[in-house]
Design a protein around this motif. Sequence first.
Motif, short mmCIF file in Angstrom:
data_model
loop_
_atom_site.label_atom_id
_atom_site.label_comp_id
_atom_site.label_asym_id
_atom_site.label_seq_id
_atom_site.Cartn_x
_atom_site.Cartn_y
_atom_site.Cartn_z
N GLU A 22 3.06 -8.47 7.46
CA GLU A 22 1.65 -8.12 7.57
C GLU A 22 1.38 -6.81 6.83
O GLU A 22 2.10 -5.81 7.01
CB GLU A 22 1.23 -7.98 9.03
CG GLU A 22 1.10 -9.31 9.75
CD GLU A 22 0.45 -9.14 11.11
OE1 GLU A 22 0.12 -7.99 11.48
OE2 GLU A 22 0.26 -10.16 11.80
N ALA A 23 0.32 -6.81 6.02
CA ALA A 23 -0.07 -5.60 5.30
C ALA A 23 -0.90 -4.71 6.22
O ALA A 23 -1.74 -5.20 6.99
CB ALA A 23 -0.88 -5.97 4.06
N ASP A 24 -0.67 -3.41 6.16
CA ASP A 24 -1.40 -2.48 7.02
C ASP A 24 -2.51 -1.74 6.29
O ASP A 24 -3.12 -0.82 6.83
CB ASP A 24 -0.43 -1.47 7.65
CG ASP A 24 0.40 -0.73 6.61
OD1 ASP A 24 0.18 -0.98 5.41
OD2 ASP A 24 1.25 0.08 7.01
N ASP A 25 -2.76 -2.12 5.01
CA ASP A 25 -3.77 -1.41 4.23
C ASP A 25 -4.92 -2.33 3.81
O ASP A 25 -5.68 -2.00 2.88
CB ASP A 25 -3.12 -0.79 2.99
CG ASP A 25 -2.43 -1.84 2.12
OD1 ASP A 25 -2.43 -3.03 2.52
OD2 ASP A 25 -1.90 -1.47 1.05
N GLY A 26 -5.04 -3.48 4.46
CA GLY A 26 -6.12 -4.40 4.14
C GLY A 26 -5.84 -5.34 3.00
O GLY A 26 -6.69 -6.18 2.66
N SER A 27 -4.70 -5.21 2.34
CA SER A 27 -4.36 -6.11 1.24
C SER A 27 -3.77 -7.41 1.79
O SER A 27 -3.68 -7.60 3.02
CB SER A 27 -3.37 -5.42 0.30
OG SER A 27 -2.17 -5.07 0.99
N SER A 56 -1.36 -10.19 3.13
CA SER A 56 -0.05 -10.26 3.77
C SER A 56 0.86 -11.15 2.93
O SER A 56 0.39 -11.91 2.07
CB SER A 56 -0.19 -10.83 5.19
OG SER A 56 -0.95 -9.96 6.01
N GLN A 96 -0.41 -5.20 -4.74
CA GLN A 96 -1.38 -4.35 -4.06
C GLN A 96 -2.19 -3.52 -5.06
O GLN A 96 -3.37 -3.25 -4.86
CB GLN A 96 -0.66 -3.44 -3.07
CG GLN A 96 -0.08 -4.21 -1.87
CD GLN A 96 0.83 -3.35 -1.01
OE1 GLN A 96 1.08 -2.19 -1.33
NE2 GLN A 96 1.33 -3.92 0.08
N LYS A 97 -1.53 -3.11 -6.13
CA LYS A 97 -2.26 -2.34 -7.16
C LYS A 97 -3.24 -3.22 -7.90
O LYS A 97 -4.32 -2.81 -8.27
CB LYS A 97 -1.26 -1.74 -8.15
CG LYS A 97 -0.40 -0.65 -7.53
CD LYS A 97 0.61 -0.14 -8.54
CE LYS A 97 1.50 0.92 -7.92
NZ LYS A 97 2.51 1.40 -8.86
#
Length: 545
Positions: A460-465, A467, A544-545
């Motif tokens: 799970e991504a924790d920055d809104g991006s 998963s 993510q970038k």
Amino acid sequence: MLNRAGLKAVDDFPGKATAYWLTECLVCGTVAHYRLDYIIEKVDSEKPCRACFWWQWNRSLYSGPPTVVEDISMVRLAARERGYEYLGPCFSPSMQGDPHRVQCRTCGKIEARSVGNMGGCSCRKSRARRTPPRKPGTSKLFKDSSSEYLSWWDHDLNSEQDWLTTQEKATRKIHWRCPEFGHQFVKSPASMWRCPECLKRRMSEIHSERRQYDDLSVADVPEVVVYWADERDPATIPINTFDQFMFTCEAGHMVRRRPMLKKCPVCRGQETKRALFAEAIANPEEPRMSAELAEQFHPNRNGKILMAALSPDSGRMVWWRDPNCGFEWQDTPGARDKRERLRCPRCESILDSLAYHYPDIADEWSPSNPQTAWQVRPTGQTRGYTPEWVCKSGHRWQATTASRTNGSLCPECSVAGKSKIELAYLEALSAIFPSVHSGLLIRSQKFTHARAWRPDIVIEADDGSRSVVVEYDGSYWHAEKSETDTKKSLDLIAADYNVVRLREHPLGSLPVSSDHYLELVAYGLTDDISRIVATIEDWMGKRQK
């Protein structure tokens, strides 16, 4: 189909025709829940919208337009008493007998009902369960049971494997041999009841006995006519008739019964009552009603009434006390075990609940569910939602009550069905990422090939991006699963997941082309797992970038 029925969807389709779907009527604008199979059944015969249906039905009762306006306060009270929250009238002005929108306080289903048809939501009604649901892993073998048919088992025709593995309530066919006359027949252990050949012979004997009286009247049988008390002439009544007439008995009871009935029903009932009372005196701690009702029998307010003497269908008013909240009330045993079958009227908990029969599973019931574990049944449906569970380790997942009581566990804590290499990758990824799940069930309306998928590992991504899903495809198990693996990957990408597939050599590459898809060749436990995990981490950073 909805257009033909005069409805439009308010929510997304729930996934199956037997689930309730929130819709809006295109004619009257009433929003309510209907099953798709119900809509299909009604669409060609009547209006599926119950608001339109009850409005038309109410108007058909009058020669002209109705003149009495509905008392909304009385409708609100009636809805509350029947387990609903009142949402408002379907039509304005609301005339007496018109439908109203109500919502079940238990399952949340919205319906259009008139006051006369407001009998309570179907989710609150159930049949009485005389035996508790089976606990997982407690199936009893037939050979270890106390069945009276153990001696009937035909060891010559059944295999030794059958004898060692057949369960007490099995439905497979087994050979039996009647110990009295040696008749051989085939039946399942679950349906065993007497020898079929012996039963045929006994029924033939009964019919032969009755045929002896075929040409006789009541007046021709002295032992019957002596108790005749009917106004009609006994000489005109066939002795074999199934009609009922007035008779007396030696005790002086006047009852209506069939001529061939040999015993007075009142005398027989009194004998049964005396026998049950004697048994209750001898065994006061063994009630005839269900164990759950027995534990609610008030210990102090029922005077000389013996709980063990009360029939499960008794109409006698007695006192009850809920051991959980302490609420006390009066009701009959028969009424408590019918219709809604509430365990406690104040808490609105139900009999035969998940919490009562499976307290260990109920401990994992999530407080975020709209109902408590005392309000759902172990094998029942929870309308409008799939229950959430929280294990002792804090993992959250969704599963039906039936799957839990059948033995399913927390998908992250359980190692069943997970390979050593998958667990190794899970451990390595958990050491780097803060939120990693194993065996998490994913549902999405964006899936086109299945309603749900269960990936091997989810990061799970924790920055809104997005998963990330990590799938390990072993060469043995996935040799013939390329099509399924492709569909699963495409569905997960469509549902906004990044997908990493570790395809074990010599599996071929999948036909998936996406910036959100990474495929790596793996070599089992001989791999440098840390190197592959680093590759995944680097790829995730670029995505993510």
